[in-house]
Motif scaffolding. Structure first.
Motif: not given
Length: 194
Positions: A137-138, A167-168, A154, A28, A141-142, A157, A134-135
């Protein structure tokens, strides 16, 4: 829960990112001014060049700075700007050692809100608000790190199926959607200037 990230779009590098939160964080950090896949392949390349199976924040922080620049500069370079990014990666790892005993997961362990996690991510060297979001959200989300209010912290994002950032990305199709979103943003910015 086994996690498989698809950010590097290369099996070995993605497997490395999937098992190493530090690698995902470094990827990231590297994700600027280069294609995303290049950035997220970087941690795997760094580990191979260091001759280690896993990245360790303490080992990266203690690595001779000139040698670390050389390691990132060897062809193919880890980043378009290997010297400055080598310094940033080491600063990030030094911060993790000083504040979290080198354990990247301590950044989010036991946080009680998305706002607190965003604050901690924002404090990381090389992580401004956007990169921190972004991190975050990552993570949500994941990677299953979902403190209360993580989506709100987030920002855009964190929205489901937003296709705005790394993240997506879950495969080639979502990568294409994220790239299209970024093209649209650039076109809108260019039109606003013109």
């Amino acid at each position: 829960m086994e996690i498989t990230l698809h950010l590097a779009q290369q099996d070995e590098a993605d497997a490395f990112l999937s098992r190493s939160p530090l690698a995902a964080m470094i990827g990231t950090l590297l994700d600027q001014q280069v294609p995303m896949e290049w950035a997220f392949t970087g941690p795997y390349t760094i580990a191979r060049r260091m001759g280690v199976e896993e990245l360790d924040a303490g080992a990266v922080a203690a690595f001779d700075p000139d040698e670390f620049v050389r390691l990132l500069s060897d062809k193919p370079a880890v980043h378009r700007y290997p010297g400055s990014m080598a310094k940033r990666v080491q600063q990030l790892c030094q911060y993790l050692v000083e504040h979290y005993d080198g354990e990247v997961t301590e950044v989010w362990r036991d946080v009680d809100s998305g706002r607190e996690l965003l604050r901690r991510l924002n404090e990381l060297p090389g992580f401004g608000k956007q990169k921190a979001q972004i991190f975050l959200a990552l993570l949500g989300k994941q990677l299953g790190v979902r403190p209360e209010g993580w989506r709100e912290a987030a920002g855009a994002y964190g929205e489901p199926e937003a296709y705005r950032s790394a993240a997506d990305i879950t495969g080639p199709e979502s990568l294409a959607k994220v790239r299209e979103h970024k093209r649209e943003l650039k076109a809108a910015a260019k039109a606003a200037k013109g």
